[in-house]
Every structure is written in C-alpha cells, then in structure tokens.
Design an enzyme around this catalytic site. Structure first.
Site, PDB file in Angstrom:
ATOM      1  CB  CYS A  44      17.715 -18.922  24.189  1.00  0.00           C
ATOM      2  SG  CYS A  44      18.065 -19.993  25.587  1.00  0.00           S
ATOM      3  CB  ALA A  67      -0.925  -0.010   1.210  1.00  0.00           C
ATOM      4  CD  GLU A  68       5.087   2.362   3.990  1.00  0.00           C
ATOM      5  OE1 GLU A  68       5.988   3.185   4.220  1.00  0.00           O
ATOM      6  OE2 GLU A  68       5.083   1.210   4.458  1.00  0.00           O
ATOM      7  CE1 TYR A  69       7.163   0.438  -6.022  1.00  0.00           C
ATOM      8  CE2 TYR A  69       4.946   0.053  -6.868  1.00  0.00           C
ATOM      9  CZ  TYR A  69       6.294   0.267  -7.095  1.00  0.00           C
ATOM     10  OH  TYR A  69       6.764   0.318  -8.370  1.00  0.00           O
ATOM     11  CE  LYS A  81      -2.458  -6.665 -10.183  1.00  0.00           C
ATOM     12  NZ  LYS A  81      -1.326  -6.905  -9.313  1.00  0.00           N
ATOM     13  CD  GLU A 128       0.549 -13.219 -10.820  1.00  0.00           C
ATOM     14  OE1 GLU A 128       0.359 -13.157 -12.057  1.00  0.00           O
ATOM     15  OE2 GLU A 128       1.130 -12.334 -10.179  1.00  0.00           O
ATOM     16  CB  CYS A 174      15.918 -23.015  26.758  1.00  0.00           C
ATOM     17  SG  CYS A 174      14.653 -21.759  26.835  1.00  0.00           S
TER      18      CYS A 174
HETATM   19  S1  IVH Z   1      -4.213  -9.844 -16.647  1.00  0.00           S
HETATM   20  C1  IVH Z   1      -1.045  -7.412 -19.690  1.00  0.00           C
HETATM   21  N1  IVH Z   1      -5.230 -10.941 -14.536  1.00  0.00           N
HETATM   22  O1  IVH Z   1      -0.622  -8.581 -12.131  1.00  0.00           O
HETATM   23  C2  IVH Z   1      -1.297  -7.797 -18.304  1.00  0.00           C
HETATM   24  N2  IVH Z   1      -3.015 -10.138 -14.370  1.00  0.00           N
HETATM   25  O2  IVH Z   1       0.439  -5.902 -11.884  1.00  0.00           O
HETATM   26  C3  IVH Z   1      -2.663  -8.427 -18.179  1.00  0.00           C
HETATM   27  N3  IVH Z   1      -1.969 -10.527 -12.182  1.00  0.00           N
HETATM   28  O3  IVH Z   1       1.680  -8.819 -14.732  1.00  0.00           O
HETATM   29  C4  IVH Z   1      -2.626  -9.259 -16.999  1.00  0.00           C
HETATM   30  N4  IVH Z   1      -3.688 -11.527 -11.282  1.00  0.00           N
HETATM   31  O4  IVH Z   1       1.110 -11.006 -13.496  1.00  0.00           O
HETATM   32  C5  IVH Z   1      -4.150 -10.348 -15.045  1.00  0.00           C
HETATM   33  N5  IVH Z   1      -6.288 -11.978 -12.780  1.00  0.00           N
HETATM   34  C6  IVH Z   1      -5.213 -11.384 -13.283  1.00  0.00           C
HETATM   35  C7  IVH Z   1      -4.041 -11.205 -12.519  1.00  0.00           C
HETATM   36  C8  IVH Z   1      -2.955 -10.559 -13.107  1.00  0.00           C
HETATM   37  C9  IVH Z   1      -2.446 -11.129 -11.095  1.00  0.00           C
HETATM   38  C10 IVH Z   1      -0.617  -9.956 -12.319  1.00  0.00           C
HETATM   39  C11 IVH Z   1      -0.003 -10.172 -13.665  1.00  0.00           C
HETATM   40  C12 IVH Z   1       0.443  -8.815 -14.122  1.00  0.00           C
HETATM   41  C13 IVH Z   1       0.459  -8.064 -12.846  1.00  0.00           C
HETATM   42  C14 IVH Z   1       0.327  -6.585 -13.070  1.00  0.00           C
END
Ligand code: IVH
Length: 764
Positions: free
Chosen positions: A447, A45-47, A134, A191, A452
């Site tokens: 420790c 979130a900070e990023y 995501k 992913e 312990c």
């Molecule tokens: S679609 C062209 N769907 O988030 C990129 N990406 O921050 C279209 N990611 O590089 C990606 N879940 O690796 C898509 N349901 C999802 C996702 C997802 C995670 C990742 C992905 C992407 C990164 C971007």
C-alpha cells in the site's frame, strides 16, 4: 500444471529409467535450494518422500547408481566469499528411517529393523544406544587446538566446508577458549539453530523494516551463518548445541558417557535430553519419549537420532560413503491433514506490505487448531497454484508453523480460478483504498499510503518499541485502542495527548469499559517527554522506514549531525550521484565486452574526465573519511560508503514523500530535532584513526558482540588480534577472561576496560 506427485506417477509408468534420472535431478536441485541458497521450495517431508523413493528405486536397480546420485553424497552448502577448510574427519550425513502412517504396517518397523541390524552386526543381544532429539538447524564443526578455537566451519560437501568463524564468534554459547585440561585437538560437531520465539521476533522486525521474512527458523539460520557481515550476524539470535565429535587427540573417549563428561568439563553446551536404551522395546519407548519431550524445547526438531553408545563398537561398524552405520535418524511423521481453503484474506503490514493469509476450515494439527496460515506472497500462491475452494494438505513444518504443502488436485471444484492478489483487492489497499504497487524486483505488493490506518496502530507500536523510542506503556493493544477510538492517526499525535485524555482511554468494550488509568498515562507521557531528547539513530529507527532498522540507523547517524541535516539529504544525494557516476565509469571500460569496437581513446578520455569530476565531488567527504573512491588499476573505480544504496534510496524517498514532509513539519512544530550521538564515530579513515598502529586483544564478557568491537578498532586504525603477546598494546577485558588476563599480567600488557576503549576511540 501437474504437481510433483502426479508428474511422478505418470513418468514412472512410461519410462522408469528416465524417471529415475529426473528424480535425481529434482533432488539435486532441491539440495542446492536447501543447503546453498537456504530457500527450499518443497517441505522437508516432501523432500524425504522423494529421497525415499530414490532409495527404493536404487534397491531394485543397483546398476543405475552413479557416484552423482544424491544417495551417494552429502548435501553441499559451499558458497562464495568464504575461505575453505578441509575437514580433518569427514562430516557425514545420517541415514533416515521413517515413521510409517498407521495402517501401513507397524509405525516404527524401520526403527526395529535398524536396531536388529545393530544386534546382528555386533552379535549382541541388547547393544546400548543413546537417543536424542535431531535439531533442525545447520551442521557446524568447531575446531579447538590447545584449548583455543581455531575455526568454525559448515559441513560444505562433507570434505571441505566454509570457514564461518567470524559469524560463529557472535554466538555467546560457543567458547573461544577451553578450560584447563582441554584435549590437544578437539573437533566439536553440532548444530546452529534459532529458537522459535526469537525467530518470530526476528521476522516481525524484518517485516517492520520492509525486509523479506524467513520461511522457518532453519532457513533463517542458514541465511544468517552465510552472511558476510558479522556485525549483522551478531544481531540475529543464533544458538549452538553439540551432538558429536570429529577429529580428536587426547585421553581416549570410550563411550557416550565420556563424551558428555568431556563437553561438560569444557563448558560446551550439549544437545539435550539424551536418553539411554538397550533392547528394541526400550529403544522404541525412548524414541516415543523424545517425541513428547522435544515439543517443549523451544526450537525445531525433526526427529530422534539413535546412536550406538560405545565408541569402539562405532568404529568397528564404520561408515558408508555418506553416513555412519552406527547411527540413524528417526523421522517422525509430520502430522498432515487435508482441509478446505475457504478464502484468502489480505493483511496490511506496518510498512504497507500486503500478505495473503489462508482462511481454512479449522483442523487439528500437532496439538493445536489451525484455521489460518500465511501464504507468504503472490509468487508462492502461483507456484503452488492455490485457489479458493481447493482442498489443501496442511502440515506443521518443524512442528511450529502451519503451511500449505500442496493442493489436492483431484478434489478441486470445477469452478475455481487462478488466484490474483491484485485482482482480489481491485488494485487498492483493502484498508484505506489507496493504490497498491509492486516494487521492482520484489514479490510483495504494498500500500503506497503512509497514513493508511492499517499501518497507524502498527506504526505506533513500532514507534514505541524499546529499540525505537521505548515508550513502554504504549505497545500493541493501547496503540490499537488509540487508533480505533480516533485519538491518533499517526505516532506523532502521541505528543499532543494529555495525561487526562490518555488516562481516560477505554481499552475494553463500550459495555465493559477498562480505563488505561492516570498512573499509566502519566508514565507514558513522561516517557514521551524523555523521548524528545533521544538521539537521531533511535528516532530514525522509530520512523520505520523500509530497510532502516537499528543497525542501518546507527550507520546513517554517523554521517549526519541531526535530523534536519539528514532530511535535507545532500549527503545522501551525493552518495547516489557518486554511485551512478562510478557505474558509468565502469561501463566505459575499454576492455568490457559491451565496448568492443568502440574507440578506445575516446572511452579513456571520457573516463578520465568523469573520474576528475567524481573525485572533486567526493573530495570534501573523502577527506573527512566519509567515503573512499579509488581506481583499482584495472580501469575500475571502487567506491566505498557506509550506507547501502537501497537504504539511501529509501531514506530519500521517505523524506521527499508527503508523509515524510509531514513528519518533518510536525516535528518542527513540536520543537523536536534529534541529534546524532554517534556523529563522525569510526569513519572509514582506517590508517589515521586515533588507534593507528595499536594492537588490541579482547577477552571476557563485553556489552556487545566482539566483532562489533573489532570493527570499531579497525575503523579507528587499530588492530584486534586473538592472543596476547609482547606486541599487544592493550588487553580489553570484560568480566571473566581468565587465561588472557593472566598472560597480560605476566607480559606487562596494560589491561583496560570497555569504557577506556570507547574513550580512546573518540578522544575529546
Ligand atoms: S549425530 C555423522 N545428532 O543432522 C553424523 N546429528 O542429517 C552424526 N543433527 O549432519 C551426527 N541433530 O548436523 C547428530 N542430535 C544429533 C543431531 C544431528 C541434528 C544433524 C547433523 C547431521 C545431520 C544429518
């Protein structure tokens, strides 16, 4: 020390351009920490906040933007040691859109804006989109040609990635071959991630093994896919889910429906759930629904991705330099709350590591009450300058683990002092009073006392775990009760318990007693009896020596007949001596800068003498394939041996310590001397092993990850290849394995089972 945000405010006023440059540099540094080193220093979130600020500045000052700005490029995860792959289609990022805090305009204003942009640029009233979670993992691409996995690679800088095929092959849900009807070229984007429960277990195990724990599942994943040892990767609980397509040659895909159908037919696991929505209101609702659904997925998600459903329309919108215009990632507000740090307690782990834990004024965060959070270690506390009495901002990272984001400095009481873990405990273990120490190069305080009592219950629990001695009945609460009621002070005391004593153990309170019971007790005692005969590697795991987990324990057991031989340590000390000798040899290299001006001949003479001595020392072991010592031609010695030098040292330390001596003495009295079941299995003798010159292909479901078998075959002098040809000597087939099996039958290649392979590895 100013925190990032205060620093930001001060800078921005005085010199906005310098502030902009600083912001770019900060984001770049955090990109490097996040992508390449998998060790972020600030929360996601900070990023996101920093990044958003950069975008806003660039909107006002477009002339400041250079191609080096983080907004103009994809993060970079490239690391050394991996073959590079050029992506046939670039791997892009996604543009983030953020949920706003209530009171700062409509919470989903940016979502509506994004959707309106789609409407406008397509000239459509209600373009159909898909909305899906995501996943908070690491992007990976899988390239299949003719239905076979050619490689798996990371995103890298978006154009070039790291080839991580060997590691990805250990992930069960990634198919190596696709069924009939596979497209000629199919690049699956997805992913790699780690389920939360598996992550907890992994960290527990690492803590038990004396290894540093990972901050969150994403870090654990990023660290794992970049390991150079696939066998180690195979022990990590990684998973894969697809979310898109890169390069493609086959029957045209028109929409998200076609894409989902294709993946289903190909047996590739696809990100779920995927909702469909048309019109701003439906999209809003879908994004809300995903927010609810994602909580029960069992893995970390950090938003919802909204994508145009129609592939032709996607193409018409195209991409910017870093992201497609047809998709956006909606980042839910991480729930954050301020609370007061009332104190810091110190937990003593099973291996004696002292972990500081924040004791907080209880606060509700993403559905649970948070009153404690790990502060990891002294370094982390110092970096954030966390002090008792501070008001801290809490957040659940990836919706799972509560973490302190930063201190609210203006609310700091006047009388706080910087926190020192050492001072807080007066330099001694809060549990047993023995001195604590910090090992060289490590952040953790430990420790030093092996007996312990804080460690006794946890050591016993660990001792009884499945991968250790598998005494099913004696986990957690029972071990604790045994220690608390003074029935044992170390795991080995278990062997002195009788069925009656154990059966009478009170697991409840004195007022409400709850007996363990004779039946359970009898089972446990029987399991303990059986454990006496378990092999060395299992016992070695059970001791819980730092860095000696199941994998290392097995490696050690290959070089020792039994525990007594190991405890005497002559092989281990030889390894240490050889290692020191090799180091000395290499430091005498006349070409090295440190030796500039030294007498070249004398250096070489000393090297030769040293080499002769080392060779003599190593010879008996080199002959048996235990070690190899070679000169690489450039005046350098290369020493290969199976047990890492840290593990060597930890083992020596353990067996030389009073605790280790006591363990050996007790085991002696109990008549237990575990024998290795893998002695001299798959040593380094590659060229002359039992499988010398033979080529194998593996297929179907095997009991262990394929890279493990590949390693075994290689260690026995054989070769494992990917496809069945006339030259293949054997096809090792587990259950399934369709096309390779057919091919082997056709070519007359013998098909053998896993057990046949094992018996070929160690012929009697
Ligand atoms: S679609 C062209 N769907 O988030 C990129 N990406 O921050 C279209 N990611 O590089 C990606 N879940 O690796 C898509 N349901 C999802 C996702 C997802 C995670 C990742 C992905 C992407 C990164 C971007």
């Amino acid at each position: 020390m100013m925190n990032l945000f205060e620093f930001a405010a001060a800078q921005q006023e005085q010199n906005p351009r310098a502030y902009y440059d600083e912001l770019c540099a900060t984001i770049r540094r955090n990109n490097e920490l996040y992508y390449a080193q998998a060790q972020p220093e600030i929360s996601d979130a900070e990023y996101d906040r920093l990044y958003r600020e950069l975008e806003e500045l660039e909107a006002v000052h477009p002339d400041w933007i250079t191609p080096e700005s983080p907004t103009q490029r994809v993060g970079n995860d490239l690391s050394e040691g991996f073959r590079k792959v050029t992506h046939p289609a670039p791997m892009l990022s996604i543009d983030d859109i953020f949920e706003h805090k209530p009171g700062e305009g409509e919470t989903d204003a940016e979502l509506v804006e994004f959707y309106q942009r789609l409407q406008r640029s397509l000239g459509q009233e209600a373009p159909l989109v898909v909305v899906e979670p995501k996943i908070d993992g690491c992007a990976v691409t899988l390239l299949y040609r003719g239905g076979r996995l050619v490689y798996a690679a990371t995103r890298g800088d978006g154009r070039t990635g790291d080839d991580i095929t060997a590691n990805v092959r250990t992930i069960r849900s990634v198919p190596f071959t696709l069924p009939e009807g596979a497209p000629e070229l199919l690049e699956v984007r997805g992913e790699i991630y780690m389920p939360s429960a598996d992550f907890d277990k992994l960290n527990e195990q690492r803590d038990a093994d004396g290894l540093p724990t990972f901050a969150n599942p994403r870090n654990a994943t990023a660290g794992t896919i970049k390991l150079l040892d696939a066998v180690e990767v195979a022990t990590r609980p990684l998973r894969f889910l697809a979310h898109g397509i890169g390069a493609y040659e086959g029957t045209p895909l028109r929409s998200a429906d076609d894409y989902e159908d294709l993946l289903k037919r190909m047996g590739i696991p696809c990100n779920q759930p995927i909702l469909r929505a048309a019109g701003a209101e439906e999209v809003r609702r879908a994004v809300q629904e995903i927010d609810t659904l994602r909580r029960s997925l069992g893995y970390g998600t950090d938003g919802a991705v909204i994508k145009l459903a129609d592939f032709t329309l996607r193409e018409s919108l195209g991409n910017t330099a870093r992201a497609p215009r047809w998709a956006a990632a909606f980042k839910y507000l991480p729930e954050q709350k301020e609370t007061i740090l009332k104190g810091i307690t110190i937990q003593v782990g099973r291996t004696g590591v002292l972990t500081p834990v924040a004791e907080l004024e209880p606060v509700r965060l993403s559905g649970t009450t948070v009153s404690r959070a790990t502060l990891h270690n002294q370094d982390e506390i110092a970096r954030k300058d966390i002090r008792i009495g501070d008001t801290v901002l809490m957040e659940k990272s990836g919706e799972i683990i509560p973490a302190v984001v930063h201190v609210i400095l203006p609310k700091r009481p006047a009388d706080t002092v910087p926190y020192s873990l050492y001072d807080a405990v007066g330099g001694v273990c809060p549990c047993c009073g023995a001195p604590i120490m910090q090992e060289e190069g490590q952040v953790a305080w430990r420790c030093t006392n092996f007996t312990c009592s804080a460690q006794a219950a946890m050591r016993t629990t660990y001792f009884c775990k499945r991968e250790a001695l598998d005494i099913e009945n004696l986990g957690g609460t029972v071990a604790e009760a045994l220690v608390n009621r003074g029935m044992i002070t170390s795991p080995l005391d278990l062997f002195r318990l009788t069925v009656e004593e154990l059966g009478a153990l009170n697991l409840g309170t004195d007022d409400e007693p709850r007996r363990f019971g004779e039946k359970n007790a009898a089972k446990a005692i029987a399991a303990l009896e059986a454990a006496r005969k378990l092999p060395l590697e299992r016992w070695l795991t059970a001791f819980g020596i730092p860095t000696i987990g199941t994998v290392t324990a097995r490696a050690v057991a290959k070089y020792h007949r039994d525990l007594n031989e190991l405890a005497r340590g002559s092989f281990l000390s030889l390894l240490q001596e050889l290692e020191r000798g090799v180091e000395l040899f290499n430091s005498l290299n006349p070409k090295a800068r440190v030796n500039k001006g030294a007498d070249r001949e004398e250096l070489q003479a000393r090297q030769q003498e040293l080499y002769a001595g080392l060779r003599d020392m190593a010879a008996p072991y080199a002959e048996r394939g235990y070690v190899s010592l070679e000169e690489d031609g450039a005046n350098k010695l290369k020493f290969t041996h199976p047990i890492g030098s840290v593990s060597c040292q930890k083992l020596r330390q353990y067996f030389l310590s009073p605790a280790g001596e006591m363990v050996m003495e007790t085991l002696g009295k109990l008549g237990i001397n575990p024998v290795s079941s893998v002695f001299e299995e798959n040593l380094l003798t590659a060229q002359v092993g039992p499988l010398a010159g033979k080529t194998f292909v593996l297929t179907g479901a095997l009991s262990r990850p394929r890279p493990e078998f590949e390693k075994m075959i290689a260690a026995a002098g054989g070769k494992a290849t990917g496809s069945v040809t006339k030259k293949t000597d054997y096809l090792v087939a587990g259950e399934g394995g369709g096309s390779k099996r057919d091919k082997a039958v056709k070519l007359g290649v013998p098909i053998i089972g896993e057990s046949d392979l094992i018996s070929m590895l160690s012929p009697v």
